[in-house]
Design a protein around this motif. Structure first.
Motif, short mmCIF file in Angstrom:
data_model
loop_
_atom_site.label_atom_id
_atom_site.label_comp_id
_atom_site.label_asym_id
_atom_site.label_seq_id
_atom_site.Cartn_x
_atom_site.Cartn_y
_atom_site.Cartn_z
N ALA A 227 -4.83 -17.26 -13.14
CA ALA A 227 -4.61 -16.64 -11.93
C ALA A 227 -3.63 -17.25 -10.97
O ALA A 227 -3.70 -18.31 -10.62
CB ALA A 227 -5.70 -16.31 -11.04
N ASP A 228 -2.21 -16.77 -10.83
CA ASP A 228 -1.12 -17.41 -10.12
C ASP A 228 -1.09 -16.85 -8.65
O ASP A 228 -1.95 -16.11 -8.41
CB ASP A 228 -0.02 -17.11 -10.78
N ALA A 229 -0.36 -17.35 -8.01
CA ALA A 229 -0.46 -17.07 -6.41
C ALA A 229 0.02 -15.49 -6.29
O ALA A 229 -0.59 -15.04 -5.36
CB ALA A 229 0.54 -18.16 -5.72
N SER A 230 0.87 -15.07 -6.95
CA SER A 230 1.23 -13.80 -7.00
C SER A 230 -0.15 -12.76 -7.20
O SER A 230 -0.31 -11.90 -6.29
CB SER A 230 2.29 -13.38 -7.87
N LEU A 231 -0.79 -13.13 -7.94
CA LEU A 231 -2.06 -12.20 -8.20
C LEU A 231 -2.98 -12.43 -7.11
O LEU A 231 -3.66 -11.48 -6.83
CB LEU A 231 -2.66 -12.35 -9.96
N LEU A 232 -3.19 -13.67 -6.99
CA LEU A 232 -4.15 -13.97 -5.79
C LEU A 232 -3.76 -13.24 -4.48
O LEU A 232 -4.61 -12.62 -3.55
CB LEU A 232 -4.36 -15.35 -5.53
N ARG A 233 -2.55 -13.22 -4.21
CA ARG A 233 -2.00 -12.31 -2.89
C ARG A 233 -2.63 -10.79 -3.17
O ARG A 233 -2.79 -10.37 -2.09
CB ARG A 233 -0.74 -12.60 -2.54
N LYS A 234 -2.28 -10.53 -4.18
CA LYS A 234 -2.65 -8.95 -4.49
C LYS A 234 -3.86 -8.73 -4.25
O LYS A 234 -4.70 -7.70 -3.66
CB LYS A 234 -2.16 -8.56 -5.81
N GLN A 236 -6.29 -10.77 -2.50
CA GLN A 236 -6.64 -10.68 -1.01
C GLN A 236 -6.23 -9.45 -0.39
O GLN A 236 -7.06 -8.95 0.40
CB GLN A 236 -5.86 -12.03 -0.36
N ASP A 237 -5.10 -8.90 -0.55
CA ASP A 237 -4.63 -7.81 0.05
C ASP A 237 -5.73 -6.63 -0.05
O ASP A 237 -6.03 -5.90 0.61
CB ASP A 237 -3.21 -7.18 -0.36
N VAL A 238 -5.93 -6.45 -1.54
CA VAL A 238 -6.72 -5.34 -1.88
C VAL A 238 -8.48 -5.55 -1.26
O VAL A 238 -9.00 -4.79 -0.80
CB VAL A 238 -7.13 -5.41 -3.27
N ALA A 239 -8.65 -6.89 -1.29
CA ALA A 239 -10.24 -7.10 -0.80
C ALA A 239 -10.07 -7.17 0.66
O ALA A 239 -11.10 -6.63 1.13
CB ALA A 239 -10.45 -8.81 -1.31
N SER A 240 -9.25 -7.28 1.30
CA SER A 240 -9.00 -7.36 2.98
C SER A 240 -8.98 -5.81 3.08
O SER A 240 -10.12 -5.31 4.42
CB SER A 240 -7.90 -7.70 3.23
N LYS A 241 -8.73 -4.89 2.45
CA LYS A 241 -8.64 -3.55 2.67
C LYS A 241 -9.86 -2.78 2.38
O LYS A 241 -10.38 -1.57 3.19
CB LYS A 241 -7.42 -2.90 2.06
N ASN A 242 -10.89 -3.50 1.68
CA ASN A 242 -11.95 -2.80 1.15
C ASN A 242 -13.33 -3.65 1.68
O ASN A 242 -14.32 -3.72 1.15
CB ASN A 242 -12.12 -2.83 -0.44
N GLY A 243 -12.97 -4.73 2.55
CA GLY A 243 -14.10 -5.30 3.08
C GLY A 243 -14.69 -6.33 2.19
O GLY A 243 -16.07 -6.69 2.42
N LEU A 244 -14.01 -6.92 1.26
CA LEU A 244 -14.59 -7.81 0.31
C LEU A 244 -14.08 -9.28 0.67
O LEU A 244 -12.92 -9.49 0.91
CB LEU A 244 -14.14 -7.40 -0.95
N SER A 245 -14.97 -10.14 0.59
CA SER A 245 -14.63 -11.58 0.72
C SER A 245 -14.34 -12.05 -0.67
O SER A 245 -14.98 -11.36 -1.58
CB SER A 245 -15.64 -12.43 1.44
N VAL A 246 -13.30 -12.97 -0.76
CA VAL A 246 -12.66 -13.43 -2.03
C VAL A 246 -13.02 -14.96 -2.30
O VAL A 246 -13.12 -15.77 -1.45
CB VAL A 246 -11.46 -13.47 -2.03
N LYS A 247 -13.63 -15.08 -3.69
CA LYS A 247 -14.01 -16.38 -3.96
C LYS A 247 -13.22 -16.56 -5.38
O LYS A 247 -13.01 -15.69 -6.02
CB LYS A 247 -15.48 -16.87 -4.06
N VAL A 248 -12.94 -17.78 -5.65
CA VAL A 248 -12.23 -18.25 -7.08
C VAL A 248 -13.13 -19.23 -7.43
O VAL A 248 -14.03 -20.05 -7.08
CB VAL A 248 -10.85 -18.96 -6.59
#
Length: 603
Positions: A227-234, A236-248
């Protein structure tokens, strides 16, 4: 070492399990032989020789125990967990071996024992099915008991590959897991509508919002090794809109080597969103000029210097000399390298590169063969106020280190420079550009490998932007950004140091090696993402570009080439040289538009 209570309990439970399994296996053999005999003699009970039956049943029980011990299915350590693939193979081998031995016995002693050969074949098949069935049921019960509690956080797994599968396996077999996997997200069409370790694949990346709503998921774990930075930014954007916290998850190499552990999961960081895929370095080229050599690092207590020391130590230098004027910094790097901060070793040297005579004595006494020059003043606005300090450290300090190195025939000298030296507009940029030219001159006149390495901002370095933003957010203070359009290059500290070491192995005398920093990143975007990740309502204040500061940094200056003959991430440029005899402070101050009494005016 005495056994702890938990160890005794674990050992006792394993011992009990092995005894129970053996008793069940013994009963299975009795049952299997009984039904096999009934089937063979068409349920004519009077036709069965019950004495022979008893002899074969006893023999089967003894053989099952002995062969089981050999193949570890009745050992207390339970090398293979009950019901796993490895356990299934071993159990099958045990039952099959017992059956074959008894079958041959029935052939050899057929005239004496009066047991049909067909009975043993039927009995072995029945025993195998029943033994495996018992272990399958046992494993299902254990896994059900080990599942996370129902109050664990419902979690979506992004990625159904090796890492995702191992992650789900850990979650579903650890009752203490705070996460309960409720679905898998994967774009592979072959995985859709399938189940991974009992968890359904519910959709693709584009369907995260729908899946999150249907499952009431609260966490999204990224289980993708590349997973590169570009994917992780996407993400985070999707997770923020849907109330999800992200872990890696950690890198796949760590997962393969150590498996999944609970503390491997971590929150998505801003470094993940800025970073790039790890750059491959050629270890043989690095080790070739470091292994068995005396290596000295100036500025060893700083962010880059300390990481350099940590990396260098991996390549087995005969001696690592860490030099800095900051005693606390030296203590920290000693802890990193040696595992202690006692400071009673000659591995650390307390000295200032502004003191030429002191440096000369140190170099003559220790006689390093490789030098990494990381000591510098680096804060642009501070040097704009006090340019004389930049001259003393970045210019004269570098000259002192070069003179001391040349006097003891240092083989490889690597000067750590900055992207601000490309088409410089600031005191910092000009002073580091002069340092590059001095390094090139010494490379030409010593015949040794003297070179500079240039890169941009290092994520997480002491006093850099990210730690500053983090502290301001923690203190609920507004973030200050100079201009909404300003961009900068970023790389991680380990990546920067690995490429610096690589450059020392492939660089040629007098060159400036320019590390590929990827695409420049918007400072405003970083500030916005950090605020979003914090969940706070923080203002952003624009202050305007500071004196000497560029809107967009450059890595390559006018007239410099980008030839990459050895490494795809390292460009080689020829540096202009400057003789120490031609070094003129007045010209330097005039070039940067500062008067010699600037310090006095600001004192």
């Amino acid at each position: 070492m005495p056994e702890t209570t938990s160890n005794k309990q674990t050992t006792g439970s394993k011992s009990t399990l092995t005894r129970v399994l053996f008793v069940i296996d013994a009963l299975i053999w009795v049952i299997a032989l009984f039904f096999a005999a009934l089937l063979r003699y068409e349920f004519e009970v009077s036709s069965v020789n019950w004495g022979t039956f008893a002899w074969f049943a006893a023999s089967a029980i003894v053989l099952q125990f002995l062969v089981g011990l050999v193949l570890h299915i009745y050992r207390k350590d339970l090398r293979f967990r009950t019901g796993t693939f490895e356990d299934t193979i071993n159990v099958s081998l045990v039952v099959g071996s017992v059956g074959i031995i008894l079958w041959f016995t029935s052939i050899i002693l057929s005239s004496t024992l009066h047991m049909s050969r067909g009975v043993m074949i039927i009995a072995t098949l029945i025993a195998l099915v029943l033994v495996l069935a018992v272990r399958t049921v046992a494993r299902m019960r254990v896994e059900r008991a080990r599942r996370p509690a129902l109050d664990s956080t419902p979690t979506l797994i992004l990625g159904g590959g090796y890492i995702g599968t191992n992650l789900i396996q850990w979650m579903m077999t650890d009752p203490a897991s705070p996460f309960l996997p409720v679905g898998v997200i994967d774009d592979d069409p072959d995985l859709l509508s399938r189940r991974i370790r009992g968890v359904p694949v519910l959709g693709t990346f584009e369907e995260i919002a729908k899946v999150a709503s249907e499952t009431s998921a609260e966490v999204l774990i990224v289980a993708i090794g590349d997973a590169d930075a570009s994917l992780l930014r996407k993400v985070q954007d999707v997770a923020s809109k849907n109330g999800l916290s992200v872990k890696v998850m950690p890198a796949i190499g760590q997962v393969v080597a150590k498996g999944i552990r609970g503390n491997d999961l971590r929150d998505l960081s801003i470094e993940d969103l800025l970073g790039r895929q790890p750059v491959e370095t050629n270890v043989s080229e690095i080790a070739g000029y470091l292994t068995g050599k005396k290596v000295l690092v100036t500025g060893a207590g700083g962010s880059i210097g300390s990481q350099l020391c940590t990396e260098i130590a991996k390549y087995g230098p005969s001696e690592l000399i860490m030099l800095d004027r900051d005693e606390t910094g030296l203590q920290q790097v000693l802890i990193n390298v040696a595992g202690n901060g006692l400071l009673d070793t000659d591995a650390v040297v307390l000295a200032d590169i502004r003191e030429a005579d002191t440096l000369k004595r140190i170099f003559e006494d220790r006689r390093p063969q490789v030098v990494f020059h990381a000591a510098a003043l680096k804060h642009l606005p501070m040097l704009e106020q006090y340019p004389d300090e930049g001259w003393k450290t970045n210019v004269l300090g570098t000259l002192h280190v070069l003179q001391a190195a040349a006097a003891v025939d240092v083989e490889t000298f690597v000067n750590i420079s900055t992207d601000k030296a490309a088409n410089p507009t600031s005191v910092l940029g000009h002073s580091k550009r002069v340092a590059e030219k001095l390094t090139a001159w010494y490379g030409t006149h010593t015949g040794k490998t003297y070179l500079s390495v240039r890169f941009g901002n290092v994520i997480g370095s002491r006093g850099s932007m990210l730690p500053t933003f983090t502290r301001l957010i923690q203190e609920n203070k507004p973030l200050t950004v100079t201009h909404p359009d300003v961009t900068r290059f970023f790389m991680t500290i380990p990546e920067a140091c690995q490429l610096v070491l690589q450059a020392g192995g492939i660089g040629r005398s007098g060159e400036v090696l320019i590390l590929d920093m990827g695409e420049p990143v918007s400072i405003l975007e970083i500030a916005q993402r950090m605020i979003k990740m914090s969940g706070k309502d923080i203002d952003i204040v624009f202050t305007g570009l500071r004196e000497g500061e560029k809107m967009h940094e450059e890595l390559v200056g006018e007239g410099e080439t980008e030839d990459r003959p050895f490494h795809p991430k390292v460009s080689h440029a020829h540096a202009d040289s400057l003789s120490p005899q031609n070094l003129d402070k007045d010209q330097f101050m005039a070039r940067i538009g500062k008067s010699n009494n600037k310090n006095v005016e600001h004192s």
